[in-house]
Write a protein that holds these residues in place. Structure first.
Motif, PDB file in Angstrom:
ATOM      1  N   LEU A  40      15.302   9.366  -6.987  1.00  0.00           N
ATOM      2  CA  LEU A  40      15.775  10.436  -8.144  1.00  0.00           C
ATOM      3  C   LEU A  40      16.142   9.480  -9.138  1.00  0.00           C
ATOM      4  N   SER A  41      15.636   9.649 -10.527  1.00  0.00           N
ATOM      5  CA  SER A  41      15.668   9.105 -11.684  1.00  0.00           C
ATOM      6  C   SER A  41      16.004  10.007 -12.852  1.00  0.00           C
ATOM      7  N   MET A  42      16.994   9.523 -13.567  1.00  0.00           N
ATOM      8  CA  MET A  42      17.473  10.348 -14.808  1.00  0.00           C
ATOM      9  C   MET A  42      17.628   9.553 -16.034  1.00  0.00           C
ATOM     10  N   LEU A  67      17.281  15.001 -21.780  1.00  0.00           N
ATOM     11  CA  LEU A  67      17.205  14.604 -20.345  1.00  0.00           C
ATOM     12  C   LEU A  67      16.025  14.830 -19.709  1.00  0.00           C
ATOM     13  N   SER A  68      15.577  13.588 -19.247  1.00  0.00           N
ATOM     14  CA  SER A  68      14.194  13.480 -18.523  1.00  0.00           C
ATOM     15  C   SER A  68      14.668  13.007 -16.956  1.00  0.00           C
ATOM     16  N   THR A  69      13.774  13.726 -16.077  1.00  0.00           N
ATOM     17  CA  THR A  69      14.095  13.417 -14.738  1.00  0.00           C
ATOM     18  C   THR A  69      12.803  13.175 -13.944  1.00  0.00           C
ATOM     19  N   GLU A  70      12.640  12.383 -12.997  1.00  0.00           N
ATOM     20  CA  GLU A  70      11.535  12.174 -12.167  1.00  0.00           C
ATOM     21  C   GLU A  70      12.109  12.026 -10.686  1.00  0.00           C
ATOM     22  N   THR A  71      11.388  12.650  -9.736  1.00  0.00           N
ATOM     23  CA  THR A  71      11.745  12.788  -8.031  1.00  0.00           C
ATOM     24  C   THR A  71      10.496  12.388  -7.588  1.00  0.00           C
ATOM     25  N   GLN A  72      10.800  11.359  -6.663  1.00  0.00           N
ATOM     26  CA  GLN A  72       9.639  10.734  -6.011  1.00  0.00           C
ATOM     27  C   GLN A  72       9.883  10.459  -4.395  1.00  0.00           C
ATOM     28  N   ILE A 120       0.788  -1.080   0.042  1.00  0.00           N
ATOM     29  CA  ILE A 120      -0.093   0.133   0.144  1.00  0.00           C
ATOM     30  C   ILE A 120       1.026   1.213  -0.148  1.00  0.00           C
ATOM     31  N   THR A 121       0.901   1.905  -1.131  1.00  0.00           N
ATOM     32  CA  THR A 121       1.932   2.859  -1.463  1.00  0.00           C
ATOM     33  C   THR A 121       1.151   4.307  -1.753  1.00  0.00           C
ATOM     34  N   GLN A 122       1.581   5.398  -0.767  1.00  0.00           N
ATOM     35  CA  GLN A 122       1.187   6.821  -1.209  1.00  0.00           C
ATOM     36  C   GLN A 122       2.516   7.381  -1.635  1.00  0.00           C
ATOM     37  N   ALA A 123       2.399   8.054  -2.932  1.00  0.00           N
ATOM     38  CA  ALA A 123       3.691   8.813  -3.315  1.00  0.00           C
ATOM     39  C   ALA A 123       3.332  10.167  -4.139  1.00  0.00           C
ATOM     40  N   ILE A 124       4.322  10.884  -4.037  1.00  0.00           N
ATOM     41  CA  ILE A 124       4.115  12.381  -4.525  1.00  0.00           C
ATOM     42  C   ILE A 124       5.330  12.567  -5.500  1.00  0.00           C
ATOM     43  N   SER A 125       5.433  12.830  -6.685  1.00  0.00           N
ATOM     44  CA  SER A 125       6.414  12.952  -7.801  1.00  0.00           C
ATOM     45  C   SER A 125       6.203  14.258  -8.526  1.00  0.00           C
ATOM     46  N   ILE A 126       7.782  14.679  -9.024  1.00  0.00           N
ATOM     47  CA  ILE A 126       7.619  15.610  -9.910  1.00  0.00           C
ATOM     48  C   ILE A 126       8.548  15.069 -11.084  1.00  0.00           C
ATOM     49  N   ALA A 127       7.892  15.264 -12.240  1.00  0.00           N
ATOM     50  CA  ALA A 127       8.393  14.848 -13.459  1.00  0.00           C
ATOM     51  C   ALA A 127       8.884  16.010 -14.481  1.00  0.00           C
ATOM     52  N   HIS A 128      10.051  16.075 -14.801  1.00  0.00           N
ATOM     53  CA  HIS A 128      10.689  17.704 -15.280  1.00  0.00           C
ATOM     54  C   HIS A 128      11.791  17.258 -16.532  1.00  0.00           C
ATOM     55  N   LYS A 129      11.761  17.758 -17.621  1.00  0.00           N
ATOM     56  CA  LYS A 129      12.730  17.805 -18.557  1.00  0.00           C
ATOM     57  C   LYS A 129      13.405  19.227 -18.596  1.00  0.00           C
TER      58      LYS A 129
END
Length: 407
Positions: free
Chosen positions: A192-194, A156-161, A142-151
């Motif tokens: 952090l993913s890139m 170069l694409s990134t997402e921080t969660q 059971i997961t609650q998540a907030i993230s921001i995806a940004h180029k």
């Protein structure tokens, strides 16, 4: 007048052709489009060893609903475990030019133990996902998540969660940490993913960068940190994952593909968050009993739950020969395949009520596929050799169907 009518008919035919092309593209991406909502075909029907038949509905709002907001979700039911699973989420676009989205989600579902994914991976859809049929080791989360995806750049694409998860294995497992035994886990994780695509080509259309040519190689790097005592997190550990894909088109229209995936986990890591090498062989006695469907990037001769690692690297080489031009519609294709995996694990004694090996000697398999022999089906043959060659010759062989369907 006749010329005018001809022009109108031509425009109508062209519009119908565009609509049909868009519809087929959406179906190929795994969506059934409607005016405001695109149904996600991934949730219609699936099967695995724990849930049995799994079926449900899901999808996401489209641009006709809003170009600034998205609502997504799904609900599914497993007949064997007699349980519902669901997810609900929403997104708001913060910037159009950098394709920046703020995402929120709540998920109550199953995940395969030892699996991992990159946040920045693009959506991948198959009409038939063969490896899912034989998976039996899941944990519920059971997961609650907030993230921001940004180029930061078109290439170069990134997402921080940031997420919080309650995890419970569906199998008998205990994680013994310095005498304290855990059979349920709480994780608080920052990720952090890139993804970097230095050789892809883009152009600006309507103030937005559009990808006009996929370039290779591509590189993905992801760092995750589980934090103890924040939002009741149980463990401190970190994971660093890397992936690169390269494709080369030869002058004779053959294609070579190279994929490297690597990961390392440090700290107090339960089995649920370790690595496997995507095995796809059933634990049955004979070749015919193990006959199933080959995956896309899985190790076909490696048995499910045979190895787990806290550090590993896999290398896969595929060479696609130019399709045999037997007729206009019948063009089977031969693919040569070789895979290698190496890994290890610290403190295996912490993982109780389950037995598995390490990959420290290096695991090797090679073989071939003949795809699209009939209605998208083909055949696959793979042989296991090297450090983990088995005494019984037949146990080193995987003979399976393949399935490839394109619209």
């Amino acid at each position: 007048m006749q010329a005018q009518n001809s022009a109108i008919n031509f425009l109508k035919i062209e519009q119908d052709s565009v609509k049909k092309s868009f519809f087929l593209k959406q179906i190929g991406n795994g969506y059934f489009p409607t005016k405001y909502f695109d149904f996600d075909l991934r949730y219609l029907v699936k099967y695995n060893q724990f849930e049995g038949l799994r079926t449900g509905l899901g999808g996401v709002t489209n641009k006709n609903f809003s170009e600034k907001y998205k609502i997504n979700g799904y609900t599914v039911y497993g007949f064997r475990d007699d349980a519902y699973k669901f997810s609900i989420g929403g997104s708001v676009r913060l910037s159009e030019s950098t394709n920046t989205w703020l995402n929120l989600s709540y998920t109550d579902d199953l995940q395969e133990t030892g699996s991992s994914k990159f946040l920045t991976d693009t959506r991948f859809f198959q009409f038939f996902e063969p490896r899912l049929l034989n998976i039996d080791l899941f944990h519920r989360h059971i997961t609650q998540a907030i993230s921001i995806a940004h180029k930061f750049h078109p290439k170069l694409s990134t997402e921080t969660q940031f997420s919080s998860s309650n995890v419970e294995p569906t199998y008998n497992y205990v994680f013994n940490l310095d005498g304290e035994q855990f059979n349920k886990f709480q994780f608080t994780t920052a990720t952090l993913s890139m993804q970097w695509s230095p050789f892809s080509q883009f152009r600006i259309a309507d103030n937005v960068y559009k990808n006009i040519k996929e370039g290779y190689p591509k590189f993905t790097l992801q760092y995750s940190r589980s934090i103890k005592d924040v939002l009741k997190g149980d463990f401190n550990f970190s994971k660093l994952d890397f992936k690169t894909i390269h494709r080369h088109l030869h002058k004779n229209k053959n294609v070579s593909e190279f994929t490297l995936v690597s990961g390392i986990a440090r700290g107090d890591v339960p089995l649920t968050h370790l690595y496997h090498a995507y095995p796809n062989n059933i634990n049955k006695e004979t070749i015919l009993q193990r006959f199933s469907v080959a995956g896309i990037t899985s190790f076909e001769t490696m048995f499910f739950n045979e190895f787990f690692s806290d550090k590993f690297t896999t290398v896969q080489l595929k060479h696609f020969l130019k399709p045999f031009n037997i007729s206009q519609r019948y063009k089977p294709q031969l693919v040569l395949i070789s895979r290698f995996a190496i890994g290890d694990i610290n403190n295996p004694e912490r993982h109780e009520n389950i037995s598995f090996g390490s990959l420290r000697k290096g695991y090797t398999e090679s073989g071939f596929e003949i795809n699209k022999l009939l209605f998208g089906f083909g055949l696959s043959f793979t042989y296991r050799y090297g450090g983990y060659h088995l005494p019984n010759f037949e146990d080193n062989i995987a003979f399976k169907f393949t399935f490839n369907l394109t619209l």
